[in-house]
Design an enzyme around this catalytic site. Structure first.
Site, PDB file in Angstrom:
ATOM      1  N   SER A   2       3.078  -0.219  -2.667  1.00  0.00           N
ATOM      2  CA  SER A   2       2.432   1.149  -3.037  1.00  0.00           C
ATOM      3  C   SER A   2       3.654   2.174  -3.695  1.00  0.00           C
ATOM      4  CB  SER A   2       2.453   1.874  -1.450  1.00  0.00           C
ATOM      5  OG  SER A   2       1.136   1.307  -0.957  1.00  0.00           O
TER       6      SER A   2
ATOM      7  N   LYS B  15       2.057   4.081  -6.653  1.00  0.00           N
ATOM      8  CA  LYS B  15       1.313   5.296  -6.407  1.00  0.00           C
ATOM      9  C   LYS B  15       2.132   6.638  -7.095  1.00  0.00           C
ATOM     10  CE  LYS B  15      -1.219   3.770  -2.256  1.00  0.00           C
ATOM     11  NZ  LYS B  15      -1.013   3.423  -0.763  1.00  0.00           N
TER      12      LYS B  15
ATOM     13  N   SER C 205       0.518   7.637   2.160  1.00  0.00           N
ATOM     14  CA  SER C 205       0.413   6.347   1.328  1.00  0.00           C
ATOM     15  C   SER C 205      -1.120   5.783   1.471  1.00  0.00           C
ATOM     16  CB  SER C 205       1.230   5.320   1.822  1.00  0.00           C
ATOM     17  OG  SER C 205       1.481   4.175   0.766  1.00  0.00           O
TER      18      SER C 205
END
Length: 330
Positions: free
Chosen positions: A111, A114, A168
């Protein structure tokens, strides 16, 4: 080295962001939307400027404002660094890499992807844009990290970015991608363009959230480039500074929905204390089985100087934060 060779070398080091206009001899003007091809060589650019063109000598080096490192690994060992596959510390004011371990090694970002998702969205859309969450965006795998969105929910891009970077949410990532580019696949192509423009040429992305795919990868140094570039946007920094966000939006029936989103960064949510004198500003976590435990962090050292610290593929959450605590003191 001949003078013309010097010119060609400098031309290969042009900046890559935005539209640059250079006036040549007389009335000649050169318009370059992307001043250089990251896969090209200096010889490709010699023809852009006539002999004696003074602008060619004055062009800035691409890495003028970047931390650079000749070696993939350097610096004295850090306690606990064997628990992670790769790590790096980037001193933004001094433009130095004070510690590096496998910073060019191909690894999975989970993640931390991102960061680039947010940067791309901020560049190509407006915070006030209203987004309707599709069924596809809301329908994430049961073990996927989500921020609780449902099909038909309507909320601003700004709220989605808080859900993306704090909670997230993979659902937020997909909704953002569909809003900006029409599909996650098209948005991933745009992410790759933006990464290349930063000089992050050891990376490739196939989705906006970081769920594992063999063709979705980066390295510590490229992730530094992405976070460093994103931090130039004050809207991005404002979001990652937040510990919590009370999101207010409407569902498919027009009813008000309120959710509390909290950062997954344990330094910011109070689960782990940073070293004395270190101010943690924000960053992005990431975890998958293939990627291990990852963290890209923006902080201020004891002198108040900005530092980016990155750990990829740590073997546990405890070891990730222990190692990051050591790195922030470099």
């Amino acid at each position: 080295m001949k003078c013309t060779d010097n010119r060609r070398f400098r031309l290969a080091a042009l900046g890559v962001a935005g539209m640059l206009l250079f006036a040549g001899c007389g009335s000649k003007t050169y318009e370059l939307e992307h001043p250089y091809d990251v896969y090209g060589t200096s010889i490709h650019y010699a023809s852009l400027y006539p002999q004696g063109d003074s602008h060619a000598e004055a062009l800035p080096y691409f890495a003028r404002d970047l931390c650079t490192a000749a070696a993939a690994s350097a610096g004295t060992p850090v306690p606990g660094d064997s628990s992670a596959e790769a790590a790096g510390v980037f001193h933004l004011e001094e433009k130095t890499v004070t510690y590096s371990k496998n910073i060019y090694k191909k690894l999975y970002p989970a993640s931390t992807t991102k960061i680039l998702t947010a940067y791309t969205a901020l560049k190509h859309a407006d915070l006030k844009d209203m987004v309707t969450v599709s069924a596809q965006a809301a329908n994430q795998a049961g073990d996927s990290s989500v921020c609780g969105l449902h099909a038909g929910d309507r909320l601003s891009l700004e709220e989605l970015l808080y859900g993306l970077l704090l909670e997230s949410g993979n659902d937020a990532a997909s909704a953002i991608a569909e809003h900006v580019s029409g599909s996650s696949e098209a948005f991933a192509a745009l992410m790759n363009e933006e990464a290349a423009a930063m000089g992050a040429t050891r990376s490739h992305f196939v989705n906006p959230h970081g769920l594992h795919d063999e063709e979705h990868y980066t390295c510590v140094y490229d992730l530094y480039l992405m976070l460093n570039t994103a931090l130039q946007d004050e809207k991005f920094e404002k979001i990652i500074r937040a510990h919590k966000r009370t999101a207010v939006y409407s569902d498919a029936g027009g009813n008000q929905v309120t959710q509390e989103w909290e950062t997954t960064d344990k330094f910011l949510n109070g689960e782990v204390q940073p070293p004395n004198g270190i101010s943690v500003i924000g960053g992005k976590t990431g975890t998958t089985n293939a990627a291990g435990y990852c963290l890209a962090l923006y902080s201020k050292n004891t002198a108040g100087e900005p530092v980016i610290s990155i750990v990829l593929k740590a073997d546990s959450s405890d070891n990730l934060y222990s190692l990051m605590g050591e790195l922030m003191q470099r």
